[in-house]
Scaffold this motif. Structure first.
Motif, PDB file in Angstrom:
ATOM      1  N   ARG A  56       0.818  -1.210   0.000  1.00 18.51           N
ATOM      2  CA  ARG A  56       0.000   0.000   0.000  1.00 18.51           C
ATOM      3  C   ARG A  56       0.854   1.263   0.000  1.00 18.51           C
ATOM      4  NH1 ARG A  56      -3.066  -3.911  -0.353  1.00 18.51           N
ATOM      5  NH2 ARG A  56      -5.266  -3.885   0.296  1.00 18.51           N
ATOM      6  N   LEU A  57       2.157   1.093   0.108  1.00 13.70           N
ATOM      7  CA  LEU A  57       3.091   2.211   0.053  1.00 13.70           C
ATOM      8  C   LEU A  57       4.255   1.843  -0.854  1.00 13.70           C
ATOM      9  CD1 LEU A  57       3.460   3.323   3.809  1.00 13.70           C
ATOM     10  CD2 LEU A  57       2.179   4.492   2.015  1.00 13.70           C
ATOM     11  N   PRO A  58       4.859   2.841  -1.517  1.00 12.55           N
ATOM     12  CA  PRO A  58       6.079   2.576  -2.279  1.00 12.55           C
ATOM     13  C   PRO A  58       7.267   2.409  -1.339  1.00 12.55           C
ATOM     14  CG  PRO A  58       5.608   4.903  -2.294  1.00 12.55           C
ATOM     15  CD  PRO A  58       4.462   4.250  -1.571  1.00 12.55           C
ATOM     16  N   ASP A  59       8.388   1.997  -1.876  1.00 13.34           N
ATOM     17  CA  ASP A  59       9.618   1.836  -1.109  1.00 13.34           C
ATOM     18  C   ASP A  59       9.990   3.170  -0.470  1.00 13.34           C
ATOM     19  OD1 ASP A  59      12.135   1.363  -0.111  1.00 13.34           O
ATOM     20  OD2 ASP A  59      12.974   0.566  -1.962  1.00 13.34           O
ATOM     21  N   LEU A  60      10.028   3.199   0.870  1.00 18.02           N
ATOM     22  CA  LEU A  60      10.341   4.445   1.564  1.00 18.02           C
ATOM     23  C   LEU A  60      11.794   4.850   1.399  1.00 18.02           C
ATOM     24  CD1 LEU A  60       8.379   3.998   4.922  1.00 18.02           C
ATOM     25  CD2 LEU A  60       7.670   5.221   2.858  1.00 18.02           C
ATOM     26  N   PHE A  61      12.652   3.914   1.069  1.00 15.02           N
ATOM     27  CA  PHE A  61      14.070   4.230   0.932  1.00 15.02           C
ATOM     28  C   PHE A  61      14.411   4.797  -0.440  1.00 15.02           C
ATOM     29  CE2 PHE A  61      15.298   0.726   4.189  1.00 15.02           C
ATOM     30  CZ  PHE A  61      14.803   1.520   5.208  1.00 15.02           C
ATOM     31  N   TRP A  62      13.604   4.497  -1.441  1.00 16.50           N
ATOM     32  CA  TRP A  62      13.926   4.878  -2.810  1.00 16.50           C
ATOM     33  C   TRP A  62      13.620   6.351  -3.061  1.00 16.50           C
ATOM     34  CZ3 TRP A  62      16.781   3.392  -6.663  1.00 16.50           C
ATOM     35  CH2 TRP A  62      16.559   3.891  -7.942  1.00 16.50           C
ATOM     36  N   ASP A  63      14.636   7.082  -3.465  1.00 19.70           N
ATOM     37  CA  ASP A  63      14.505   8.478  -3.864  1.00 19.70           C
ATOM     38  C   ASP A  63      13.760   9.273  -2.779  1.00 19.70           C
ATOM     39  OD1 ASP A  63      14.982  10.617  -5.523  1.00 19.70           O
ATOM     40  OD2 ASP A  63      13.248  10.269  -6.801  1.00 19.70           O
ATOM     41  N   GLN A  64      12.617   9.861  -3.099  1.00 17.21           N
ATOM     42  CA  GLN A  64      11.861  10.662  -2.133  1.00 17.21           C
ATOM     43  C   GLN A  64      10.594   9.929  -1.696  1.00 17.21           C
ATOM     44  OE1 GLN A  64      11.603  14.887  -3.198  1.00 17.21           O
ATOM     45  NE2 GLN A  64      13.231  14.596  -4.713  1.00 17.21           N
ATOM     46  N   GLY A  65      10.746   8.628  -1.471  1.00 17.25           N
ATOM     47  CA  GLY A  65       9.611   7.776  -1.134  1.00 17.25           C
ATOM     48  C   GLY A  65       8.770   8.239   0.035  1.00 17.25           C
ATOM     49  N   ARG A 521      21.310   1.933  -4.905  1.00 23.11           N
ATOM     50  CA  ARG A 521      20.209   1.187  -4.292  1.00 23.11           C
ATOM     51  C   ARG A 521      19.079   2.100  -3.836  1.00 23.11           C
ATOM     52  NH1 ARG A 521      22.499  -3.411  -0.222  1.00 23.11           N
ATOM     53  NH2 ARG A 521      20.243  -3.824  -0.132  1.00 23.11           N
ATOM     54  N   PHE A 522      19.370   3.421  -3.711  1.00 20.49           N
ATOM     55  CA  PHE A 522      18.288   4.307  -3.251  1.00 20.49           C
ATOM     56  C   PHE A 522      18.164   5.598  -4.046  1.00 20.49           C
ATOM     57  CE2 PHE A 522      21.970   5.223  -0.504  1.00 20.49           C
ATOM     58  CZ  PHE A 522      22.035   6.610  -0.483  1.00 20.49           C
ATOM     59  N   LEU A 523      19.005   5.802  -5.076  1.00 15.83           N
ATOM     60  CA  LEU A 523      18.900   6.995  -5.908  1.00 15.83           C
ATOM     61  C   LEU A 523      18.705   6.593  -7.366  1.00 15.83           C
ATOM     62  CD1 LEU A 523      21.771   9.246  -4.473  1.00 15.83           C
ATOM     63  CD2 LEU A 523      19.318   9.403  -3.995  1.00 15.83           C
ATOM     64  N   PRO A 524      17.808   7.276  -8.104  1.00 13.41           N
ATOM     65  CA  PRO A 524      17.612   6.969  -9.524  1.00 13.41           C
ATOM     66  C   PRO A 524      18.897   7.224 -10.314  1.00 13.41           C
ATOM     67  CG  PRO A 524      15.874   8.396  -8.683  1.00 13.41           C
ATOM     68  CD  PRO A 524      16.926   8.349  -7.631  1.00 13.41           C
ATOM     69  N   TRP A 529      24.757  11.043 -10.850  1.00 14.59           N
ATOM     70  CA  TRP A 529      25.858  11.947 -11.153  1.00 14.59           C
ATOM     71  C   TRP A 529      25.564  12.711 -12.417  1.00 14.59           C
ATOM     72  CZ3 TRP A 529      29.336  13.501  -7.906  1.00 14.59           C
ATOM     73  CH2 TRP A 529      30.406  14.272  -8.367  1.00 14.59           C
ATOM     74  N   PRO A 530      25.683  14.022 -12.395  1.00 14.76           N
ATOM     75  CA  PRO A 530      25.943  14.837 -11.202  1.00 14.76           C
ATOM     76  C   PRO A 530      24.819  14.702 -10.177  1.00 14.76           C
ATOM     77  CG  PRO A 530      25.471  16.215 -13.121  1.00 14.76           C
ATOM     78  CD  PRO A 530      25.487  14.834 -13.615  1.00 14.76           C
ATOM     79  N   PRO A 531      25.100  15.069  -8.927  1.00 17.00           N
ATOM     80  CA  PRO A 531      24.123  14.835  -7.862  1.00 17.00           C
ATOM     81  C   PRO A 531      22.784  15.501  -8.155  1.00 17.00           C
ATOM     82  CG  PRO A 531      26.248  15.408  -6.924  1.00 17.00           C
ATOM     83  CD  PRO A 531      26.368  15.643  -8.396  1.00 17.00           C
ATOM     84  N   GLY A 532      21.712  14.704  -8.058  1.00 11.98           N
ATOM     85  CA  GLY A 532      20.374  15.226  -8.249  1.00 11.98           C
ATOM     86  C   GLY A 532      19.712  15.553  -6.926  1.00 11.98           C
ATOM     87  N   LYS A 533      18.401  15.805  -6.990  1.00  6.64           N
ATOM     88  CA  LYS A 533      17.667  16.192  -5.783  1.00  6.64           C
ATOM     89  C   LYS A 533      17.685  15.102  -4.715  1.00  6.64           C
ATOM     90  CE  LYS A 533      14.458  19.380  -8.077  1.00  6.64           C
ATOM     91  NZ  LYS A 533      13.025  19.660  -8.389  1.00  6.64           N
ATOM     92  N   GLY A 534      17.796  13.855  -5.144  1.00 12.11           N
ATOM     93  CA  GLY A 534      17.802  12.752  -4.191  1.00 12.11           C
ATOM     94  C   GLY A 534      18.967  12.815  -3.220  1.00 12.11           C
ATOM     95  N   TRP A 535      20.095  13.333  -3.675  1.00 22.04           N
ATOM     96  CA  TRP A 535      21.245  13.479  -2.772  1.00 22.04           C
ATOM     97  C   TRP A 535      20.857  14.365  -1.577  1.00 22.04           C
ATOM     98  CZ3 TRP A 535      26.803  12.549  -3.226  1.00 22.04           C
ATOM     99  CH2 TRP A 535      27.139  11.660  -4.251  1.00 22.04           C
ATOM    100  N   GLY A 539      20.088  13.692   2.680  1.00 24.44           N
ATOM    101  CA  GLY A 539      20.933  14.284   3.710  1.00 24.44           C
ATOM    102  C   GLY A 539      22.212  14.938   3.266  1.00 24.44           C
ATOM    103  N   ALA A 540      22.583  14.858   1.998  1.00 26.24           N
ATOM    104  CA  ALA A 540      23.882  15.361   1.571  1.00 26.24           C
ATOM    105  C   ALA A 540      23.970  16.879   1.713  1.00 26.24           C
ATOM    106  CB  ALA A 540      24.166  14.968   0.118  1.00 26.24           C
ATOM    107  N   GLY A 541      25.036  17.338   2.384  1.00 26.68           N
ATOM    108  CA  GLY A 541      25.384  18.753   2.369  1.00 26.68           C
ATOM    109  C   GLY A 541      26.360  18.973   1.231  1.00 26.68           C
TER     110      GLY A 541
END
Length: 753
Positions: A56-65, A521-524, A529-535, A539-541
């Motif tokens: 009933r939910l998508p993968d919470l770890f994937w991208d902005q799940g 495993r968790f970013l599209p 690369w280059p880092p997208g919004k998922g980074w 948590g990436a600074g």
């Protein structure tokens, strides 16, 4: 008959979404008849974990799940389980829910047992009169959108909103301080905003015979050659009459003599208390793993009538004395230097974390030579398995109460809030005080004890009443320890770690991504690369990652592999500098160094030295080497070097063990580019137990080239006890820009130390 425990954990539960109504926090048994769909559920667990398993939910770890799982907060939820019971005459049944998150109503067979607010205090119900051959237990949990937000004053609410927007922490939930739940779940710089709901800790029924032991408290007085225990037993009796309370202490992790005691009393219906005293000659003491064996005893407590056992419990205890001398821990009178890390929840859905997860992470901590973990105040009172494992592994625990980060603002001062804080804190202390591993209590993370005096006073009073033998620290940092974020948040070079004068480093660190294969495993792929919004979402600074990677990138095109490698090297390099600085400062009273952070609760680009999938980053090996209980450490100016320059080196031996090391040799080699030795030296010395020793000073002229390496070994009795290395050709001297310095100054005004 002896006490029997009927576990009600497992996957025999069902989850149902409560029908919407105007009063979502008021539950009735009949409401379950209007639940449209029931899904399989597990306890301990989490509402979202059950929805995930049911697709009933998508993968919470994937991208902005997590963004697609917010609707869960807008509904209340039922968790239901059927279970059989078979009782004999005179037996009693108590239902125990160790942790329900957060607003709950509990029913059994149609009867409302109670309403509860809190995440950490257990709910215990006498259900003797309500249990049948077949039973239905139902727990209704209010959706997170109805969490309390009325306990802060108008001024505090305004400051909450302002601080949330300025700091970026829990911006969607500025009123998080009105609740006493895991603060990380509202969103942190290493975890997404995902307020948790569910039965996150164990559920069971206890069957006893006329008496129910509610609490056993053990206080100790440990002296050389003997130990004295006071055992306070609180129990409920169904009827009045003569009873015997007895206890026996015997070795659990070893074979050895035990001790026993008993006393008679005339019980009254309801609550009764008994105190027993035990003398233990030649006790086998509990020690942190690097100072001895973590010896454990088994304490059995029973209540009897006419030789018949009415109820009994078994506790595991370790005999030891823990004190603080300034910022140095003392165990059984011996100073113990704290080498360790900060522990955060092992999962963003904490109900899923179990003994196997704890064992895997704690084993990694132990193998990294850590003897202390700080259970951070933005997280949890972990489950019993965590502390049981720390008892057996000989790892000390700095335990914080669940209060974190009030910079501009403060925690509520209303009597209702303070009553809740006392209730939750008292439950946490009673739950953990028997554990040998527990070293100290701390009020929480990063708030002003002065501005939060009502809360700090309440916590101090709880500890004084319930666990007076353990040290209490009002907050961290406060009064001597440091959270040193000049490196990373303020863009200072790693050499700034050496300027930290604090007597205990309780937080310091740098971010580093996990390996590229883990990122995938968790970013599209398009955002790898280059880092997208998922980074950023994970948590990436990015500005800071680029800044600290730069000295390690070299020339040429920057690829994902090169960027990850450079960031990981920067993290390892910085942590080595910080740890060795604190350890060398032990001679001036430094009591320890705790890396931020050991683990992470979901796949992230964070400060963790072990990624979510339990893969150690290169910094883990650097920390393991720097935390060797016996370490050879080289102190030299951190500056750029060229061929022909002279490097001045001070060699130190850091011995955190209780064993003296006479006749020790330090061997130091300066290697040219290519690995050929250019200079060698041998320094002989005797090293005392629990001491810092200066082995000598060297001054060597660097040969031509630009990639030199210092290697050092510590040898005792023909055995290499420590090996260390340093890259002289790498130097990070990048200073903050004027704009960065201005931002730092403004942040210091908003977030005072």
């Amino acid at each position: 008959m002896p006490r029997s425990v009927l576990p009600l954990d497992g996957d025999e539960w069902r989850l149902g979404r409560a029908p919407s109504g105007p009063e979502p926090r008021q539950a009735t048994w009949q409401e379950m008849e209007r639940v449209v769909e029931w899904l399989p559920a597990a306890v301990p667990g989490n509402v979202r974990a059950d929805l995930l398993r049911a697709n009933r939910l998508p993968d919470l770890f994937w991208d902005q799940g997590p963004e697609s799982a917010r609707w869960v907060d807008d509904h209340s939820w039922w968790l239901v389980r059927d279970w059989p019971a078979s009782l004999s005459a005179g037996q009693r049944v108590h239902l125990v829910l160790r942790g329900v998150d957060y607003l709950s109503e509990v029913f059994l067979n149609g009867r409302h047992l109670g309403s509860h607010e809190g995440m950490f205090s257990p709910q215990v119900y006498d259900v003797t009169e309500h249990v049948a051959a077949e039973n239905r237990l139902a727990v209704r949990i209010a959706g997170s959108r109805w969490l309390p937000r009325d306990r802060s004053s108008a001024g505090e609410k305004l400051l909450n909103i302002l601080e949330a927007r300025l700091s970026g922490l829990a911006g969607r939930f500025p009123h998080r301080r009105d609740t006493l739940k895991c603060q990380m779940s509202f969103g942190w710089d290493f975890a997404p905003p995902l307020p948790t709901m569910g039965i996150w800790d164990a559920v069971y029924a206890i069957v006893s015979d006329g008496v129910f032991i509610r609490d056993v408290s053990v206080s100790q007085e440990v002296q050389p050659g003997e130990a004295h225990l006071e055992i306070d037993v609180t129990f409920d009796a169904a009827v009045a009459g003569p009873l015997v309370v007895a206890c026996r202490l015997e070795g659990e992790s070893f074979q050895g003599p035990g001790a026993s005691a008993s006393r008679e009393l005339e019980a009254v219906p309801g609550t009764n208390r008994a105190r027993l005293r035990l003398a233990v000659p030649e006790p086998r003491l509990w020690w942190p793993w690097d100072h001895g064996e973590p010896n454990l005893y088994r304490l059995a407590v029973e209540v009897q009538a006419g030789g018949r056992l009415l109820d009994g419990v078994v506790e595991t205890v370790g005999l030891r004395r823990i004190e603080m001398d300034g910022w140095t821990l003392r165990v059984n009178g011996r100073p113990v230097y704290a080498r360790g890390a900060n522990w955060v929840p092992a999962d963003i859905l904490p109900g899923r974390a179990g003994e196997d997860d704890y064992r895997a992470l704690l084993t990694l901590a132990r193998e990294a030579n850590m003897n202390v973990l700080r259970v951070w105040g933005g997280g949890l009172r972990e489950k019993r398995a965590f502390y049981d494992l720390c008892d057996r592994l000989g790892i000390l625990i700095w335990q914080e109460f669940p209060f974190a980060c009030a910079f501009l603002t403060r925690f509520p001062r209303s009597e209702g809030y303070l009553h809740l804080a006392r209730s939750e804190a008292r439950a946490i202390v009673r739950d953990l005080r028997q554990h040998a591993c527990l070293a100290l209590w701390c009020g929480g993370n990063e708030f002003s004890p002065r501005r939060n005096e009502p809360l700090v006073s309440a916590l101090r009073e709880i500890v004084a009443a319930e666990d007076p033998a353990r040290p209490f620290v009002p907050a961290s940092p406060a009064g001597g320890d440091s959270h040193f974020w000049g490196v990373w948040h303020n863009f200072l070079p790693p050499s700034a770690y050496r300027e930290d004068p604090a007597r205990f480093g309780s937080e310091f660190g740098l971010q580093a991504p996990p390996d590229p294969g883990v990122l995938a495993r968790f970013l599209p792929e398009a955002g790898l690369w280059p880092p997208g919004k998922g980074w950023t979402y994970h948590g990436a600074g990015l500005a800071k990652l680029w800044r600290y990677a730069r000295p390690f990138l070299g020339k040429g095109e920057v690829t994902l592999d090169r960027f990850v490698q450079a960031s990981q090297r920067a993290q390892a390099h910085g942590l080595q500098i910080a740890i060795e600085h604190h350890r060398r400062a032990r001679a001036q009273g430094d009591g320890g160094a705790l890396v931020w952070q050991l683990n992470e609760p979901w796949p992230a680009i964070s400060w963790a030295i072990v990624d979510f999938y339990r893969n150690p980053k290169p910094a883990y090996e650097a920390v393991r080497r720097a935390f060797n209980p016996v370490l050879v450490s080289l102190d030299y100016p951190l500056r750029p070097y060229r061929g022909g320059d002279t490097v001045e080196i001070d060699a130190w031996v850091l011995n955190d063990t209780p064993r003296a090391l006479p006749g020790t040799r330090v061997e130091i080699v300066l290697e040219e580019p290519g690995g050929r030795p250019a200079e060698m030296a041998r320094l002989d010395l005797d090293v005392a137990a629990n001491a810092v020793a200066h082995a000598g000073r060297l001054a060597w002229r660097l040969p031509a080239g630009e990639r030199w390496r210092l290697a050092a070994r510590l040898i005792h009795g023909g055995e290499v006890l420590s090996a260390n290395e340093y890259e002289l050709g790498i130097h990070d001297g990048i200073q903050p820009t004027a704009l960065q310095r201005l931002r730092t100054r403004l942040a210091e005004l908003v977030v005072p130390a």
